[in-house]
Write a protein that holds these residues in place. Sequence first.
Motif, PDB file in Angstrom:
ATOM      1  N   GLU A 187       0.829  -1.206   0.000  1.00  0.00           N
ATOM      2  CA  GLU A 187       0.000   0.000   0.000  1.00  0.00           C
ATOM      3  C   GLU A 187       0.864   1.258   0.000  1.00  0.00           C
ATOM      4  OE1 GLU A 187      -3.434   2.069   2.853  1.00  0.00           O
ATOM      5  OE2 GLU A 187      -2.908  -0.043   3.094  1.00  0.00           O
ATOM      6  N   ALA A 188       1.850   1.295   0.915  1.00  0.00           N
ATOM      7  CA  ALA A 188       2.705   2.475   1.034  1.00  0.00           C
ATOM      8  C   ALA A 188       3.549   2.691  -0.214  1.00  0.00           C
ATOM      9  CB  ALA A 188       3.596   2.341   2.266  1.00  0.00           C
ATOM     10  N   LEU A 189       4.089   1.612  -0.770  1.00  0.00           N
ATOM     11  CA  LEU A 189       4.903   1.740  -1.978  1.00  0.00           C
ATOM     12  C   LEU A 189       4.081   2.267  -3.156  1.00  0.00           C
ATOM     13  CD1 LEU A 189       6.964  -1.582  -1.818  1.00  0.00           C
ATOM     14  CD2 LEU A 189       7.837   0.730  -1.440  1.00  0.00           C
ATOM     15  N   SER A 190       2.856   1.802  -3.273  1.00  0.00           N
ATOM     16  CA  SER A 190       1.988   2.258  -4.357  1.00  0.00           C
ATOM     17  C   SER A 190       1.720   3.754  -4.240  1.00  0.00           C
ATOM     18  CB  SER A 190       0.663   1.489  -4.328  1.00  0.00           C
ATOM     19  OG  SER A 190       0.883   0.101  -4.421  1.00  0.00           O
ATOM     20  N   LEU A 191       1.513   4.220  -3.008  1.00  0.00           N
ATOM     21  CA  LEU A 191       1.304   5.645  -2.776  1.00  0.00           C
ATOM     22  C   LEU A 191       2.571   6.447  -3.059  1.00  0.00           C
ATOM     23  CD1 LEU A 191      -0.724   5.139   0.459  1.00  0.00           C
ATOM     24  CD2 LEU A 191      -1.574   6.468  -1.470  1.00  0.00           C
ATOM     25  N   LEU A 192       3.725   5.911  -2.647  1.00  0.00           N
ATOM     26  CA  LEU A 192       4.992   6.596  -2.894  1.00  0.00           C
ATOM     27  C   LEU A 192       5.240   6.775  -4.386  1.00  0.00           C
ATOM     28  CD1 LEU A 192       7.686   5.285  -0.371  1.00  0.00           C
ATOM     29  CD2 LEU A 192       6.745   7.587  -0.590  1.00  0.00           C
ATOM     30  N   ALA A 193       4.908   5.768  -5.164  1.00  0.00           N
ATOM     31  CA  ALA A 193       5.077   5.880  -6.620  1.00  0.00           C
ATOM     32  C   ALA A 193       4.261   7.047  -7.155  1.00  0.00           C
ATOM     33  CB  ALA A 193       4.659   4.580  -7.292  1.00  0.00           C
ATOM     34  N   SER A 194       3.077   7.246  -6.572  1.00  0.00           N
ATOM     35  CA  SER A 194       2.197   8.327  -7.025  1.00  0.00           C
ATOM     36  C   SER A 194       2.717   9.699  -6.614  1.00  0.00           C
ATOM     37  CB  SER A 194       0.791   8.104  -6.443  1.00  0.00           C
ATOM     38  OG  SER A 194      -0.063   9.175  -6.758  1.00  0.00           O
ATOM     39  N   VAL A 195       3.174   9.826  -5.358  1.00  0.00           N
ATOM     40  CA  VAL A 195       3.562  11.162  -4.868  1.00  0.00           C
ATOM     41  C   VAL A 195       4.968  11.568  -5.298  1.00  0.00           C
ATOM     42  CG1 VAL A 195       2.010  10.976  -2.901  1.00  0.00           C
ATOM     43  CG2 VAL A 195       4.402  10.303  -2.634  1.00  0.00           C
ATOM     44  N   THR A 196       5.798  10.598  -5.691  1.00  0.00           N
ATOM     45  CA  THR A 196       7.167  10.923  -6.109  1.00  0.00           C
ATOM     46  C   THR A 196       7.363  10.878  -7.612  1.00  0.00           C
ATOM     47  OG1 THR A 196       7.900   8.611  -5.954  1.00  0.00           O
ATOM     48  CG2 THR A 196       8.101   9.975  -3.963  1.00  0.00           C
ATOM     49  N   ASP A 197       6.382  10.336  -8.341  1.00  0.00           N
ATOM     50  CA  ASP A 197       6.512  10.111  -9.790  1.00  0.00           C
ATOM     51  C   ASP A 197       7.724   9.236 -10.091  1.00  0.00           C
ATOM     52  OD1 ASP A 197       4.265  11.613 -10.583  1.00  0.00           O
ATOM     53  OD2 ASP A 197       5.405  13.474 -10.413  1.00  0.00           O
ATOM     54  N   ASP A 198       8.026   8.336  -9.189  1.00  0.00           N
ATOM     55  CA  ASP A 198       9.152   7.416  -9.340  1.00  0.00           C
ATOM     56  C   ASP A 198       8.601   6.004  -9.526  1.00  0.00           C
ATOM     57  OD1 ASP A 198      11.368   5.791  -9.154  1.00  0.00           O
ATOM     58  OD2 ASP A 198      12.194   6.761  -7.365  1.00  0.00           O
ATOM     59  N   GLU A 199       8.652   5.506 -10.730  1.00  0.00           N
ATOM     60  CA  GLU A 199       8.062   4.219 -11.058  1.00  0.00           C
ATOM     61  C   GLU A 199       8.776   3.044 -10.394  1.00  0.00           C
ATOM     62  OE1 GLU A 199       5.328   2.876 -12.728  1.00  0.00           O
ATOM     63  OE2 GLU A 199       4.671   4.919 -12.345  1.00  0.00           O
ATOM     64  N   SER A 200       9.991   3.283  -9.900  1.00  0.00           N
ATOM     65  CA  SER A 200      10.705   2.179  -9.255  1.00  0.00           C
ATOM     66  C   SER A 200       9.957   1.695  -8.014  1.00  0.00           C
ATOM     67  CB  SER A 200      12.127   2.599  -8.879  1.00  0.00           C
ATOM     68  OG  SER A 200      12.136   3.590  -7.871  1.00  0.00           O
ATOM     69  N   TRP A 201       9.224   2.602  -7.346  1.00  0.00           N
ATOM     70  CA  TRP A 201       8.449   2.182  -6.185  1.00  0.00           C
ATOM     71  C   TRP A 201       7.290   1.281  -6.599  1.00  0.00           C
ATOM     72  CZ3 TRP A 201      11.036   2.607  -2.026  1.00  0.00           C
ATOM     73  CH2 TRP A 201      11.842   3.714  -1.762  1.00  0.00           C
ATOM     74  N   MET A 202       6.650   1.600  -7.723  1.00  0.00           N
ATOM     75  CA  MET A 202       5.562   0.749  -8.191  1.00  0.00           C
ATOM     76  C   MET A 202       6.097  -0.586  -8.683  1.00  0.00           C
ATOM     77  SD  MET A 202       2.419   0.094  -8.556  1.00  0.00           S
ATOM     78  CE  MET A 202       1.605   1.650  -8.204  1.00  0.00           C
ATOM     79  N   THR A 203       7.261  -0.571  -9.310  1.00  0.00           N
ATOM     80  CA  THR A 203       7.875  -1.831  -9.740  1.00  0.00           C
ATOM     81  C   THR A 203       8.122  -2.739  -8.555  1.00  0.00           C
ATOM     82  OG1 THR A 203       8.943  -0.762 -11.627  1.00  0.00           O
ATOM     83  CG2 THR A 203       9.881  -2.847 -10.876  1.00  0.00           C
ATOM     84  N   LEU A 204       8.632  -2.168  -7.461  1.00  0.00           N
ATOM     85  CA  LEU A 204       8.859  -2.957  -6.251  1.00  0.00           C
ATOM     86  C   LEU A 204       7.536  -3.431  -5.660  1.00  0.00           C
ATOM     87  CD1 LEU A 204      10.783  -4.066  -4.112  1.00  0.00           C
ATOM     88  CD2 LEU A 204      10.684  -1.829  -2.966  1.00  0.00           C
ATOM     89  N   ALA A 205       6.532  -2.558  -5.658  1.00  0.00           N
ATOM     90  CA  ALA A 205       5.214  -2.942  -5.138  1.00  0.00           C
ATOM     91  C   ALA A 205       4.639  -4.120  -5.918  1.00  0.00           C
ATOM     92  CB  ALA A 205       4.257  -1.753  -5.197  1.00  0.00           C
ATOM     93  N   ILE A 206       4.784  -4.104  -7.228  1.00  0.00           N
ATOM     94  CA  ILE A 206       4.265  -5.194  -8.061  1.00  0.00           C
ATOM     95  C   ILE A 206       5.021  -6.488  -7.793  1.00  0.00           C
ATOM     96  CG2 ILE A 206       4.110  -6.013 -10.453  1.00  0.00           C
ATOM     97  CD1 ILE A 206       3.388  -3.159 -11.267  1.00  0.00           C
ATOM     98  N   GLN A 207       6.338  -6.389  -7.624  1.00  0.00           N
ATOM     99  CA  GLN A 207       7.129  -7.587  -7.315  1.00  0.00           C
ATOM    100  C   GLN A 207       6.675  -8.223  -6.005  1.00  0.00           C
ATOM    101  OE1 GLN A 207      11.076  -5.922  -7.328  1.00  0.00           O
ATOM    102  NE2 GLN A 207      11.486  -6.535  -9.435  1.00  0.00           N
ATOM    103  N   ILE A 208       6.505  -7.389  -4.993  1.00  0.00           N
ATOM    104  CA  ILE A 208       6.099  -7.900  -3.681  1.00  0.00           C
ATOM    105  C   ILE A 208       4.663  -8.413  -3.727  1.00  0.00           C
ATOM    106  CG2 ILE A 208       5.687  -7.242  -1.279  1.00  0.00           C
ATOM    107  CD1 ILE A 208       7.975  -5.213  -1.578  1.00  0.00           C
ATOM    108  N   ALA A 209       3.783  -7.676  -4.389  1.00  0.00           N
ATOM    109  CA  ALA A 209       2.385  -8.092  -4.479  1.00  0.00           C
ATOM    110  C   ALA A 209       2.246  -9.421  -5.205  1.00  0.00           C
ATOM    111  CB  ALA A 209       1.567  -7.014  -5.192  1.00  0.00           C
ATOM    112  N   THR A 210       2.981  -9.595  -6.285  1.00  0.00           N
ATOM    113  CA  THR A 210       2.926 -10.859  -7.039  1.00  0.00           C
ATOM    114  C   THR A 210       3.403 -12.014  -6.177  1.00  0.00           C
ATOM    115  OG1 THR A 210       3.272  -9.655  -9.118  1.00  0.00           O
ATOM    116  CG2 THR A 210       3.713 -12.024  -9.121  1.00  0.00           C
ATOM    117  N   ALA A 211       4.500 -11.770  -5.439  1.00  0.00           N
ATOM    118  CA  ALA A 211       4.997 -12.812  -4.535  1.00  0.00           C
ATOM    119  C   ALA A 211       3.985 -13.126  -3.447  1.00  0.00           C
ATOM    120  CB  ALA A 211       6.316 -12.367  -3.914  1.00  0.00           C
TER     121      ALA A 211
END
Length: 319
Positions: A187-211
């Motif tokens: 949840e926090a990583l997904s929000l960070l991707a939005s507020v920072t415009d840094d897609e690396s946070w969403m990439t990490l969120a997707i990796q963790i979510a998939t796992a």
Amino acid sequence: MTYQSSILLAIEILSSDRHVQYWIKISNRHLDDYIETKLGWRGLAMVYGYRAYKHPYLMAGALSYWSRTQPRIIARFYRVSGWIVHETSSGVAAFAGFVRQDGSGGHLDCHETLLLMTLSSHLAECTKNDEYKEHALLAADRIKSMLLDPNTMLIKDGTQSSVSVSSTRVDGDYSGLSSCFTGLFIEALSLLASVTDDESWMTLAIQIATAAMKTSEWHGSDGILDVGSDGNVASNEDCRAFKGVLLRGLLEAYRRSNNVPFRNLVRSYINVQFNALRELASDGEYYGMDWKGPYKGPFLHAQLAALDTMVAAIGVNDS
């Protein structure tokens, strides 16, 4: 009445001005009793309400809870008035986190650090204030280095760990993996991707979510989440009341990701949990703790977990 209309009716009743103000009054009255372990959850509850209704009392409550945590925050730099800054030999703090005081000094509360990272991320998105974003980023770095298991890409359970604050490092032993903590981090990583415009946070969120959706740590071969299903299901333990937090995190990632295969996976996964809850673990009115069934009683913690599941199901099937 449909499941969706039942949820919306309950939220509507609780969100009237009188109820909101009364809830905040009661919460603040007992705030000191919960200073160490409840601020994050209470702040998040306020944020969720604010996101739905834009009620100023709810935002004021969330900001108040966040502010009350600051005397116990360790920051990397002298940035925020009132923050405790723990110096190393180089004059820079070793980490960011929530410090719980005890008779021997203090230790880093990994659970609360995760909660406050999530709350800070929400406040950064809602208020556009960089102070909250900076704190969320500091906490994210600490969680990545301390709690993220690189082998499973899941979050370790640090609730019971006595993590000592020293001049040069943070010591602590961790055992097991936590679906709740993993959900909070997603949840926090997904929000960070939005507020920072840094897609690396969403990439990490997707990796963790998939796992998290594929692990055997908290699923059987049927893919149904089995956290809190063993032992005495009548016992209101954290693992049971917070069973749905993983789905809450997945919903936030779903809402913010434009990765179609990932969104399809999240939708399918949440629908599996919802269908199991409705068809295998319900008496038609209440919901059980073991989503594989059979239904064993209308315990309060089971209804809380069910509510997270229903909200997530509405979210992924709304469009």
